[in-house]
Design a protein around this motif. Structure first.
Motif, PDB file in Angstrom:
ATOM      1  N   VAL A  20      -0.364 -14.328  -8.738  1.00 24.23           N
ATOM      2  CA  VAL A  20       0.580 -14.866  -7.761  1.00 24.23           C
ATOM      3  C   VAL A  20       0.306 -14.285  -6.373  1.00 24.23           C
ATOM      4  N   ALA A  21      -0.118 -13.026  -6.319  1.00 23.57           N
ATOM      5  CA  ALA A  21      -0.408 -12.400  -5.022  1.00 23.57           C
ATOM      6  C   ALA A  21      -1.585 -13.106  -4.338  1.00 23.57           C
ATOM      7  N   LYS A  22      -2.598 -13.441  -5.132  1.00 30.01           N
ATOM      8  CA  LYS A  22      -3.773 -14.138  -4.576  1.00 30.01           C
ATOM      9  C   LYS A  22      -3.378 -15.532  -4.067  1.00 30.01           C
ATOM     10  N   GLN A  23      -2.604 -16.243  -4.900  1.00 28.81           N
ATOM     11  CA  GLN A  23      -2.154 -17.604  -4.527  1.00 28.81           C
ATOM     12  C   GLN A  23      -1.383 -17.555  -3.208  1.00 28.81           C
ATOM     13  N   LEU A  24      -0.493 -16.573  -3.148  1.00 28.77           N
ATOM     14  CA  LEU A  24       0.385 -16.449  -1.990  1.00 28.77           C
ATOM     15  C   LEU A  24      -0.407 -16.108  -0.727  1.00 28.77           C
ATOM     16  N   ALA A  25      -1.333 -15.149  -0.862  1.00 24.87           N
ATOM     17  CA  ALA A  25      -2.136 -14.715   0.289  1.00 24.87           C
ATOM     18  C   ALA A  25      -2.960 -15.895   0.808  1.00 24.87           C
ATOM     19  N   LYS A  26      -3.522 -16.664  -0.103  1.00 23.98           N
ATOM     20  CA  LYS A  26      -4.339 -17.814   0.281  1.00 23.98           C
ATOM     21  C   LYS A  26      -3.484 -18.839   1.032  1.00 23.98           C
ATOM     22  N   HIS A  27      -2.313 -19.117   0.457  1.00 23.78           N
ATOM     23  CA  HIS A  27      -1.412 -20.104   1.035  1.00 23.78           C
ATOM     24  C   HIS A  27      -0.955 -19.701   2.440  1.00 23.78           C
ATOM     25  N   GLY A 125      -1.744  -2.129   5.779  1.00 19.44           N
ATOM     26  CA  GLY A 125      -0.596  -2.987   6.068  1.00 19.44           C
ATOM     27  C   GLY A 125      -0.044  -2.819   7.474  1.00 19.44           C
ATOM     28  N   GLU A 126      -0.742  -2.047   8.309  1.00 17.27           N
ATOM     29  CA  GLU A 126      -0.213  -1.757   9.647  1.00 17.27           C
ATOM     30  C   GLU A 126       0.086  -3.011  10.469  1.00 17.27           C
ATOM     31  N   SER A 127      -0.776  -4.030  10.333  1.00 18.99           N
ATOM     32  CA  SER A 127      -0.565  -5.250  11.123  1.00 18.99           C
ATOM     33  C   SER A 127       0.219  -6.306  10.371  1.00 18.99           C
ATOM     34  N   LYS A 128       0.806  -5.950   9.248  1.00 19.62           N
ATOM     35  CA  LYS A 128       1.550  -6.890   8.376  1.00 19.62           C
ATOM     36  C   LYS A 128       0.642  -8.051   7.939  1.00 19.62           C
ATOM     37  N   GLY A 129       1.236  -9.191   7.579  1.00 19.75           N
ATOM     38  CA  GLY A 129       0.403 -10.301   7.101  1.00 19.75           C
ATOM     39  C   GLY A 129      -0.367  -9.894   5.852  1.00 19.75           C
ATOM     40  N   ILE A 130       0.342  -9.245   4.937  1.00 19.86           N
ATOM     41  CA  ILE A 130      -0.348  -8.713   3.762  1.00 19.86           C
ATOM     42  C   ILE A 130       0.484  -8.946   2.499  1.00 19.86           C
ATOM     43  N   VAL A 131      -0.208  -9.223   1.405  1.00 18.75           N
ATOM     44  CA  VAL A 131       0.432  -9.298   0.097  1.00 18.75           C
ATOM     45  C   VAL A 131      -0.220  -8.188  -0.721  1.00 18.75           C
ATOM     46  N   MET A 132       0.579  -7.242  -1.160  1.00 17.96           N
ATOM     47  CA  MET A 132       0.015  -6.105  -1.893  1.00 17.96           C
ATOM     48  C   MET A 132       0.689  -6.009  -3.248  1.00 17.96           C
ATOM     49  N   ASP A 133      -0.112  -5.853  -4.307  1.00 18.97           N
ATOM     50  CA  ASP A 133       0.515  -5.697  -5.615  1.00 18.97           C
ATOM     51  C   ASP A 133       0.189  -4.345  -6.234  1.00 18.97           C
ATOM     52  N   GLY A 134       1.129  -3.856  -7.047  1.00 15.41           N
ATOM     53  CA  GLY A 134       0.949  -2.540  -7.667  1.00 15.41           C
ATOM     54  C   GLY A 134       2.169  -2.137  -8.461  1.00 15.41           C
ATOM     55  N   ARG A 135       2.517  -0.857  -8.354  1.00 16.73           N
ATOM     56  CA  ARG A 135       3.663  -0.341  -9.108  1.00 16.73           C
ATOM     57  C   ARG A 135       4.714   0.288  -8.196  1.00 16.73           C
ATOM     58  N   ASP A 136       4.274   0.745  -7.025  1.00 21.51           N
ATOM     59  CA  ASP A 136       5.148   1.516  -6.128  1.00 21.51           C
ATOM     60  C   ASP A 136       5.130   0.937  -4.716  1.00 21.51           C
ATOM     61  N   ILE A 137       4.761  -0.316  -4.584  1.00 18.26           N
ATOM     62  CA  ILE A 137       4.573  -0.874  -3.240  1.00 18.26           C
ATOM     63  C   ILE A 137       5.933  -1.014  -2.533  1.00 18.26           C
TER      64      ILE A 137
END
Ligand code: DC
Length: 229
Positions: A20-27, A125-137
């Protein structure tokens, strides 16, 4: 112009966070960062150098050598996402195997490892425009992220997905039970470790996708994103 946001996606392993993170970032035309790949890369380094063997990780040796681990991402246009590099070598495929999977939670429980990777993630993530996935994001890396998602699904559903994925990649030796036990073991280590255990942030939206198709899930999540833009 629309403002750019940070989308933090956390949850248990094999809940489809990266899909979902990849789909979202692409979109959205955002950068996608798979932080699990970063922990996996450190685990691979530990294995390559003999700091991980016989089910144990030699913490002190690994910590002493952390400065020698350089992790970067390079966009692969034919795949449509970024691949992870360990000291200039593409390790995207190698980090997905069972050997790395069996050590990665132990490596991710080491505070010095987390500090190094969290600092790197915050820079990305400093410039935002990022989708990050993990456990503690949503809890540690970006506690102020505009949108936080917490993905869940039953352990059986997740093990089946992982098993199918490994089979599809040509792994002929792995059994479903091995994959299931690995999923359960990792859940346990990830949720009970002292440093940054996997917990849902108070302001996260929980998405249980046990019974959602990819399309249904994406449509729902996109509506959450749109509400934040
Ligand atoms: O998402 P994954 O299965 O590739 O993650 C691999 C391991 O790394 C997992 O056991 C938990 C850990 N991890 C973590 O502790 N913090 C993150 N932000 C991402 C992953």
């Amino acid at each position: 112009m629309e403002s750019k946001i940070i989308v933090a996606i956390d949850g248990f392993s094999s809940t489809g966070k990266s899909t979902v993170a990849k789909q979202l970032a692409k979109h959205l035309g955002y950068i996608y960062v798979d932080t699990g790949a970063m922990y996996r890369t450190v685990a691979l380094y530990a294995l390559q150098n003999g700091y991980a063997k016989d089910g144990k990780v030699q913490e002190k040796l690994l910590i002493a050598n952390l400065a020698n681990i350089h992790i970067s991402f390079q966009y692969n246009p034919s795949l449509g996402f970024s691949e992870v590099y360990l000291n200039t070598v593409n390790v995207e495929t190698e980090i997905r195997g069972m050997e790395v999977s069996s050590y990665v939670s132990k490596v991710a429980a080491i505070s010095a490892v987390r500090q190094k990777l969290v600092a790197l993630q915050q820079q990305m993530g400093e410039s935002k425009g990022i989708v990050m996935d993990g456990r503690d994001i949503g809890t540690v890396v970006f506690p102020n992220a505009e949108l936080k998602l917490f993905m869940t699904a039953s352990a059986e559903t997740r093990a089946q997905r992982r098993y199918d994925e490994l089979k599809q990649k040509g792994d002929t030796t792995v059994t479903f039970d091995e994959v299931y036990n690995n999923v359960v073991e990792r859940d346990h280590i990830d949720t009970t470790r002292k440093d940054s255990p996997l917990v849902m942030a108070d302001d996260a939206v929980e998405v249980d996708n046990s019974n959602l198709s990819r399309e249904e899930q994406f449509t729902y999540i996109l509506s959450l994103v749109k509400a934040k833009l």
